[in-house]
Motif scaffolding. Structure first.
Motif: not given
Length: 338
Positions: A233-254
């Motif tokens: 937790n100190k020396f690493t950065k978590l780049d994972e962002v949780e995206i809801p399933e409903d918004e996955e298509e909108d995000v991919s289109a964007l």
């Protein structure tokens, strides 16, 4: 000191604080809490509160204490005067000196001492609030402070204690179990499973001693996982962002539209660059043509015929004025001649 309880383990196998015999107290760690220290750690383990700091490696003074082939590790364990119910006398004592010695020896198998000959690494462990098992808690905090300071080590050191109450072995003693129990066995184990510290106070059988070692190894394994998670937790950065399933298509289109617009923008920029380059070439051609015309006009002026030159001279009225002035003052010319 409170009175001794009648039973430490009830009929359901639960201890006074609700834990089972093989469970450790809740633990929380945080590293990098001191800005002036090279490495630091704050640990809360049950009601224990420990602050550890590491300084070094740095030059050792006086020089007569230096080791020619390795670094010197100095470990100082201290309990604050307000850390217990009955105020203790501040300063070093026989108990703190003994704990400092065995704790320092617990880190010698893992620290790569040969990398810093003639230097010293100072480790300070301060007990702010005590509730049984302070030496093992201080070792856990000091191990994290060493890792935070970037000291080269083979691995982390984890420490835990096993005791005996009501005829049963229990892991990670609390205050009542430590004060009124039949035995106390603190241990420190490296990440490779080697025992670097073991002490015993009380009476246990041979079979109980072997079982205590296995229980302590299991407890140290749990502590090691907490230590590793704290370092991550100190020396690493978590780049994972949780995206809801409903918004996955909108995000991919964007994302696709963004990439497409970016490609078109690059193409437009390339066309503009080409047009600018062509415009610069045209302007250079025009400048060259103008320079050639100026040179031709200059050459034409230099090649004026003699007849035209005479006409120009005759047409210039300044020459006639000069001749008239010479004729009007003949006497002045004679005087100058005399």
């Amino acid at each position: 000191m409170s009175d001794k309880p009648e039973k430490f383990i009830d009929e359901n196998g639960l201890r006074l604080d609700g834990r089972r015999i093989d469970e450790i107290r809740p633990m929380k760690m945080e590293i990098g809490v001191l800005s002036r220290a090279d490495g630091s750690c704050y640990l809360e383990w049950g009601k224990n509160k420990i602050l550890a700091a590491v300084y070094g490696p740095r030059e050792l003074h006086p020089r007569r204490l230096q080791k020619a082939d390795s670094v010197l590790i100095r470990y100082r364990y201290n309990m604050a005067a307000f850390s217990v119910e009955d105020r203790i006398r501040p300063g070093p004592s026989r108990r703190s000196t003994e704990i400092s010695k065995v704790s320092r020896e617990a880190f010698e198998p893992v620290v790569l001492t040969h990398l810093y000959p003639g230097a010293v690494i100072d480790v300070f462990a301060e007990v702010l609030q005590a509730d049984a098992g302070t030496r093992t808690a201080a070792i856990n905090a000091a191990s994290m402070a060493l890792a935070d300071a970037g000291i080269p080590m083979k691995g982390l050191v984890s420490a835990c204690a096993v005791g005996k109450v009501d005829g049963q072995l229990v892991l990670d003693l609390n205050k009542a179990e430590d004060n009124f129990g039949d035995a106390d066995i603190p241990m420190a184990i490296t990440s490779e499973g080697e025992i670097s510290l073991i002490q015993m106070d009380g009476d246990v059988t041979q079979e109980e001693f072997k079982k205590a070692i296995e229980m302590c190894k299991e407890g140290c394994r749990q502590i090691l996982e907490i230590q590793k998670e704290t370092l991550k937790n100190k020396f690493t950065k978590l780049d994972e962002v949780e995206i809801p399933e409903d918004e996955e298509e909108d995000v991919s289109a964007l994302v696709e539209s963004t990439l497409t617009s970016a490609d078109e923008g690059e193409a437009c920029e390339d066309e503009e660059v080409v047009e600018e380059a062509d415009a610069e070439d045209d302007s250079e051609d025009v400048d060259d043509v103008e320079d050639v015309e100026d040179d031709e006009e200059a050459e034409d002026e230099d090649d004026v015929p003699e007849e035209k030159a005479d006409e120009v001279v005759e047409a210039d009225p300044s020459f006639e004025d000069v001749e008239e002035e010479e004729d009007e003052n003949p006497e002045d010319d004679e005087e100058e001649t005399v």
